[in-house]
Design a protein around this motif. Sequence first.
Motif, short mmCIF file in Angstrom:
data_model
loop_
_atom_site.label_atom_id
_atom_site.label_comp_id
_atom_site.label_asym_id
_atom_site.label_seq_id
_atom_site.Cartn_x
_atom_site.Cartn_y
_atom_site.Cartn_z
N HIS A 1 -36.09 -23.41 -39.23
CA HIS A 1 -35.92 -22.75 -37.94
C HIS A 1 -34.66 -21.90 -37.93
O HIS A 1 -33.66 -22.23 -38.57
CB HIS A 1 -35.91 -23.76 -36.78
N HIS A 2 -34.75 -20.81 -37.20
CA HIS A 2 -33.63 -19.86 -37.08
C HIS A 2 -32.49 -20.50 -36.31
O HIS A 2 -32.70 -21.41 -35.49
CB HIS A 2 -34.13 -18.61 -36.34
N TYR B 1 -39.74 -20.36 -36.32
CA TYR B 1 -39.86 -21.58 -37.12
C TYR B 1 -41.06 -21.46 -38.06
O TYR B 1 -41.96 -20.65 -37.84
CB TYR B 1 -39.97 -22.83 -36.24
N TRP B 2 -41.08 -22.31 -39.08
CA TRP B 2 -42.20 -22.37 -40.01
C TRP B 2 -42.11 -23.68 -40.78
O TRP B 2 -41.00 -24.19 -41.02
CB TRP B 2 -42.16 -21.18 -41.00
N PHE C 1 -42.88 -16.56 -38.60
CA PHE C 1 -41.48 -16.96 -38.40
C PHE C 1 -40.74 -15.90 -37.58
O PHE C 1 -39.96 -16.23 -36.67
CB PHE C 1 -40.79 -17.17 -39.75
N LEU D 1 -37.87 -15.93 -45.49
CA LEU D 1 -37.98 -15.97 -44.04
C LEU D 1 -36.87 -15.15 -43.37
O LEU D 1 -37.10 -14.54 -42.31
CB LEU D 1 -37.92 -17.42 -43.55
N ASP E 1 -47.00 -15.73 -43.14
CA ASP E 1 -46.09 -16.81 -42.73
C ASP E 1 -44.76 -16.24 -42.24
O ASP E 1 -44.19 -16.70 -41.25
CB ASP E 1 -45.83 -17.77 -43.89
#
Length: 283
Positions: free
Chosen positions: A216-217, A26-27, A21, A102, A17
């Motif tokens: 999301h970044h 995003y994840w 990302f 993440l 996962d």
Amino acid sequence: MVDHREVLENCVPSEQDVAFFDENGYWVSPVIFSQEELAQIKEHQDKMYKGEYETTREPICNWLESQDNPRALRKTDNSHWSDKTLRQVATDPTIGAIAAKLMHADAIRLFHDQLLYKPGRGKGKETANVGWHQDYSYWKCCKEPSLITAWVAFTDVDLSNGCMQMVPRSHQWGLLNVGDFFEQNMSKQQETMEIPENEIFTTVPIVMKAGQVSFHHALTIHGSGPNATESARRSMAVHLMTGETRYTSNSRGDGHFNAQMMVGKDGELFAGEAWPVLYEARR
């Protein structure tokens, strides 16, 4: 609301996962908040719109009943200042643990929250796009884009009620000439967007069940279309930063309310009670 004192380990992303990302920016998590918790959260969201502040401290730019446009997108900054239940959402340690993994970070702090309400179409009118933007374009008071947003769905979301749409890989493109949360003409935005050569602007709808959280970044391009259903789309954007995020004083970023609390502290970490810790690695 049940207090999430322990991290829900089954919700923390796997290495696969994290790799997704890293590549796409995003994840989406499994369900973190139960239906019982969500009912209480929405009840407290409605209290905010009535001006009922549990802590007596007002949020920033709150939408109020009988005072503001009922068709408008409701965006309330720092609802966690005003309501203890909403604060639990904004400081949830499971969200913090996910963000840390993440972002490959040892600590995660709250930057600020945005309580969001996209009204239903009412008398046949669709309403309230959110234009394509990168969150970091609003956060230039941070020296580096070491921030991530956790978007908590209080209701089921899909394209019919204006779910978020992500542009995969866009977090790798740097800060672009796009950044208007309130722009309604998303097609025009895309036409004028200057993306890197050999990259393609594609969109992915983030379909979620109530209680799920998308991440999301800060450089990931995202937006959302209108709510064409009869029911409101409810959510909270929990904007987070790593423990290494530093303030930088510049004319482009000092309009943010977080920057106002850091005047005279150029180069210093965002730290202290104004930015609560969600997660810190055990040493």
